[in-house]
Design a protein around this motif. Structure first.
Motif, PDB file in Angstrom:
ATOM      1  N   VAL A 266     118.771  -6.658  25.285  1.00 14.00           N
ATOM      2  CA  VAL A 266     118.323  -5.874  24.133  1.00 14.00           C
ATOM      3  C   VAL A 266     119.257  -4.388  24.275  1.00 14.00           C
ATOM      4  O   VAL A 266     119.744  -4.069  23.288  1.00 14.00           O
ATOM      5  N   ALA A 267     119.352  -3.973  25.526  1.00 19.78           N
ATOM      6  CA  ALA A 267     120.286  -2.750  25.624  1.00 19.78           C
ATOM      7  C   ALA A 267     121.441  -2.930  25.386  1.00 19.78           C
ATOM      8  O   ALA A 267     122.037  -2.207  24.565  1.00 19.78           O
ATOM      9  N   ARG A 268     122.335  -4.069  25.610  1.00 20.29           N
ATOM     10  CA  ARG A 268     123.572  -4.668  25.174  1.00 20.29           C
ATOM     11  C   ARG A 268     123.835  -4.756  23.924  1.00 20.29           C
ATOM     12  O   ARG A 268     124.589  -4.136  23.248  1.00 20.29           O
ATOM     13  N   ARG A 269     122.694  -5.354  23.172  1.00 20.37           N
ATOM     14  CA  ARG A 269     122.907  -5.435  21.752  1.00 20.37           C
ATOM     15  C   ARG A 269     122.734  -4.064  21.105  1.00 20.37           C
ATOM     16  O   ARG A 269     123.564  -3.841  20.165  1.00 20.37           O
ATOM     17  N   ILE A 270     121.859  -3.293  21.428  1.00 22.50           N
ATOM     18  CA  ILE A 270     121.884  -2.154  20.868  1.00 22.50           C
ATOM     19  C   ILE A 270     123.120  -1.261  20.807  1.00 22.50           C
ATOM     20  O   ILE A 270     123.512  -0.609  19.975  1.00 22.50           O
ATOM     21  N   LYS A 271     123.483  -1.202  22.144  1.00 23.57           N
ATOM     22  CA  LYS A 271     124.813  -0.289  22.395  1.00 23.57           C
ATOM     23  C   LYS A 271     125.968  -0.955  21.494  1.00 23.57           C
ATOM     24  O   LYS A 271     126.792  -0.100  20.873  1.00 23.57           O
ATOM     25  N   ASP A 272     126.107  -2.085  21.481  1.00 19.60           N
ATOM     26  CA  ASP A 272     127.083  -2.798  20.563  1.00 19.60           C
ATOM     27  C   ASP A 272     126.965  -2.517  19.321  1.00 19.60           C
ATOM     28  O   ASP A 272     128.021  -2.490  18.450  1.00 19.60           O
ATOM     29  N   THR A 273     125.840  -2.582  18.713  1.00 17.13           N
ATOM     30  CA  THR A 273     125.350  -2.490  17.063  1.00 17.13           C
ATOM     31  C   THR A 273     125.519  -1.032  16.897  1.00 17.13           C
ATOM     32  O   THR A 273     126.183  -0.951  15.816  1.00 17.13           O
ATOM     33  N   PHE A 274     125.266  -0.184  17.413  1.00 18.53           N
ATOM     34  CA  PHE A 274     125.092   1.316  17.010  1.00 18.53           C
ATOM     35  C   PHE A 274     126.146   2.238  17.811  1.00 18.53           C
ATOM     36  O   PHE A 274     126.415   3.305  17.191  1.00 18.53           O
ATOM     37  N   GLY A 275     126.350   2.085  19.159  1.00 15.54           N
ATOM     38  CA  GLY A 275     127.204   2.828  19.832  1.00 15.54           C
ATOM     39  C   GLY A 275     126.789   4.300  19.934  1.00 15.54           C
ATOM     40  O   GLY A 275     127.589   5.296  19.813  1.00 15.54           O
ATOM     41  N   VAL A 276     125.413   4.489  19.993  1.00 19.69           N
ATOM     42  CA  VAL A 276     124.776   5.637  20.294  1.00 19.69           C
ATOM     43  C   VAL A 276     124.443   5.931  21.520  1.00 19.69           C
ATOM     44  O   VAL A 276     124.485   4.915  22.594  1.00 19.69           O
ATOM     45  N   PRO A 277     124.016   7.088  22.089  1.00 17.87           N
ATOM     46  CA  PRO A 277     123.577   7.541  23.627  1.00 17.87           C
ATOM     47  C   PRO A 277     122.315   6.368  23.610  1.00 17.87           C
ATOM     48  O   PRO A 277     121.259   6.617  22.822  1.00 17.87           O
ATOM     49  N   LEU A 278     122.274   5.759  24.834  1.00 19.19           N
ATOM     50  CA  LEU A 278     121.148   4.886  25.011  1.00 19.19           C
ATOM     51  C   LEU A 278     120.820   5.139  26.376  1.00 19.19           C
ATOM     52  O   LEU A 278     121.275   5.234  27.469  1.00 19.19           O
ATOM     53  N   ALA A 279     119.196   5.224  26.524  1.00 20.27           N
ATOM     54  CA  ALA A 279     118.625   5.318  27.638  1.00 20.27           C
ATOM     55  C   ALA A 279     117.810   4.170  27.944  1.00 20.27           C
ATOM     56  O   ALA A 279     117.584   3.178  27.091  1.00 20.27           O
ATOM     57  N   ALA A 280     117.366   3.716  29.369  1.00 20.11           N
ATOM     58  CA  ALA A 280     116.719   2.727  29.575  1.00 20.11           C
ATOM     59  C   ALA A 280     115.694   3.129  30.600  1.00 20.11           C
ATOM     60  O   ALA A 280     116.039   4.094  31.636  1.00 20.11           O
ATOM     61  N   TYR A 281     114.322   2.765  30.594  1.00 22.06           N
ATOM     62  CA  TYR A 281     113.365   3.074  31.681  1.00 22.06           C
ATOM     63  C   TYR A 281     113.185   2.108  32.667  1.00 22.06           C
ATOM     64  O   TYR A 281     112.588   1.000  32.458  1.00 22.06           O
ATOM     65  N   ASN A 282     113.623   2.398  33.975  1.00 21.48           N
ATOM     66  CA  ASN A 282     113.535   1.531  35.089  1.00 21.48           C
ATOM     67  C   ASN A 282     111.983   1.798  35.802  1.00 21.48           C
ATOM     68  O   ASN A 282     111.684   2.628  36.270  1.00 21.48           O
ATOM     69  N   VAL A 283     111.151   0.976  35.019  1.00 21.12           N
ATOM     70  CA  VAL A 283     109.562   1.396  35.133  1.00 21.12           C
ATOM     71  C   VAL A 283     108.945   1.100  36.352  1.00 21.12           C
ATOM     72  O   VAL A 283     109.343   0.552  37.131  1.00 21.12           O
ATOM     73  N   SER A 284     107.545   1.535  36.364  1.00 18.28           N
ATOM     74  CA  SER A 284     106.800   1.392  37.617  1.00 18.28           C
ATOM     75  C   SER A 284     106.867   0.183  38.251  1.00 18.28           C
ATOM     76  O   SER A 284     106.690   0.001  39.553  1.00 18.28           O
ATOM     77  N   GLY A 285     106.553  -0.958  37.510  1.00 14.90           N
ATOM     78  CA  GLY A 285     106.342  -2.387  38.024  1.00 14.90           C
ATOM     79  C   GLY A 285     107.895  -2.697  38.571  1.00 14.90           C
ATOM     80  O   GLY A 285     107.905  -3.257  39.697  1.00 14.90           O
ATOM     81  N   GLU A 286     108.978  -2.289  37.993  1.00 19.45           N
ATOM     82  CA  GLU A 286     110.153  -2.686  38.761  1.00 19.45           C
ATOM     83  C   GLU A 286     110.142  -1.970  40.164  1.00 19.45           C
ATOM     84  O   GLU A 286     110.969  -2.278  41.057  1.00 19.45           O
TER      85      GLU A 286
END
Length: 335
Positions: A266-286
């Protein structure tokens, strides 16, 4: 253009570029740095409190006086940003404490900005920690089923955002997945003169099993039901693109994917589609899974964490919210 070899082995030997450690450095395609990190912190009411979260070893609920110690550590490690979550001393059906200028997060923002003016302070914007029912806004009855009232929540989110900005927050990060939330927050901030305050939208936030330890840390587990009526179905990728598009159209400056590890596509698709600053949350369970396996001696924690976060960079993620941030900063400093 992608390289298309016309001949294979022995003319082409990819191992030539792997033989020397400095050559591996020079040909490395993605680099993880301390400037990629955002460290989430939990501030709590009371005094002299530094209570370790059992399911998240090394993470703590911090009273405001002990929160200052965490800021010192972040500054010393040169971590550029923190994300604040607050647990108030009282809760009600509307999450009223979230909007007070003297609320727990607002006080923490003020402390952080006085102590470390150069530190980027991001505030999570939601109501689940503040409501007595643990959902992300006031409830309404939908044919005998209680659910968050989307439109009644929007002005409350705007009020909360303004109170955070007034306290000195550098970035507002709405996480409730309410339809129209970015537009409401942007209009609320602009009306009060905070036109320069960016919004980091939790645009693709999935109804995930990876959040379990966080709900202990933030004391925000729903009193009934779950959050699937407003957080996304983990099976959906196209919907994440639509959600990001809507948030960007409403004024989001940064979009986020949460969780990270199971949603790198999903992150890759969003980056490729919009090219905007992208964050991701490495969450508590991980985080908790890595810590548990490391404590049992099953994995090399340092190697696993650095490999995972480098994978985030390879997926197009620009900024990583992670509880591993202090350890990663130390490991990167050590080389």
């Amino acid at each position: 253009m992608t390289f298309q070899p016309t001949a294979g082995y022995p003319l082409h030997r990819p191992r030539r570029l792997r033989a020397h450690p400095r050559l591996r450095d020079l040909t490395r395609e993605n680099r993880l740095g301390v400037d990629d990190l955002i460290y989430p912190l939990f501030v709590y009411h009371g005094t002299n409190l530094r209570r370790e979260i059992p399911s998240m070893p090394g993470q703590f609920q911090l009273s405001l006086d002990r929160f200052r110690e965490a800021i010192d550590e972040v500054v010393e490690l040169r971590i550029p940003a923190i994300l604040l979550f607050g647990i108030p001393d009282s809760k009600d059906a509307f999450g009223s404490a979230a909007c007070r200028d003297d609320g727990i997060v607002q006080e923490a923002v003020s402390i952080a900005k006085r102590q470390a003016p150069e530190l980027l302070v991001i505030t999570d914007l939601c109501f689940c920690e503040y409501t007595d029912h643990g959902h992300c806004g006031p409830l309404s009855d939908r044919g005998g089923r209680l659910d968050v009232d989307n439109d009644a929540t929007l002005p409350l989110l705007a009020r909360q955002a303004v109170s955070h900005a007034r306290a000195g927050a550098d970035v507002i990060a709405p996480s409730g997945m309410m339809d129209g939330m970015v537009k409401a927050i942007r209009e609320g901030l602009d009306a009060e003169g905070f036109t320069g305050t960016p919004i980091m939208a939790y645009s693709a936030k999935f109804a995930s099993g990876y959040y379990g330890p966080f709900r202990e840390a933030a004391e925000s587990a729903p009193a009934f039901g779950d959050r699937r009526s407003y957080q996304m179905d983990p099976a959906n990728g196209d919907e994440a693109i639509r959600e990001a598009a809507l948030d960007l159209a409403e004024g989001a400056d940064i979009v986020m994917v949460k969780p990270a590890l199971a949603y790198l596509d999903v992150a890759r698709r969003i980056k490729d589609t919009f090219g905007v600053p992208l964050a991701a949350y490495n969450v508590s369970g991980e985080y908790a899974m890595v810590k548990a396996a490391a404590r049992n001696g099953w994995i090399d924690e340092r190697r696993i964490v650095l490999e995972t976060l480098t994978g985030f960079k390879r997926a197009g993620i620009d900024m990583i919210l992670t509880y591993h941030a202090p350890d990663v900063a130390r490991w990167l400093r050590e080389g």
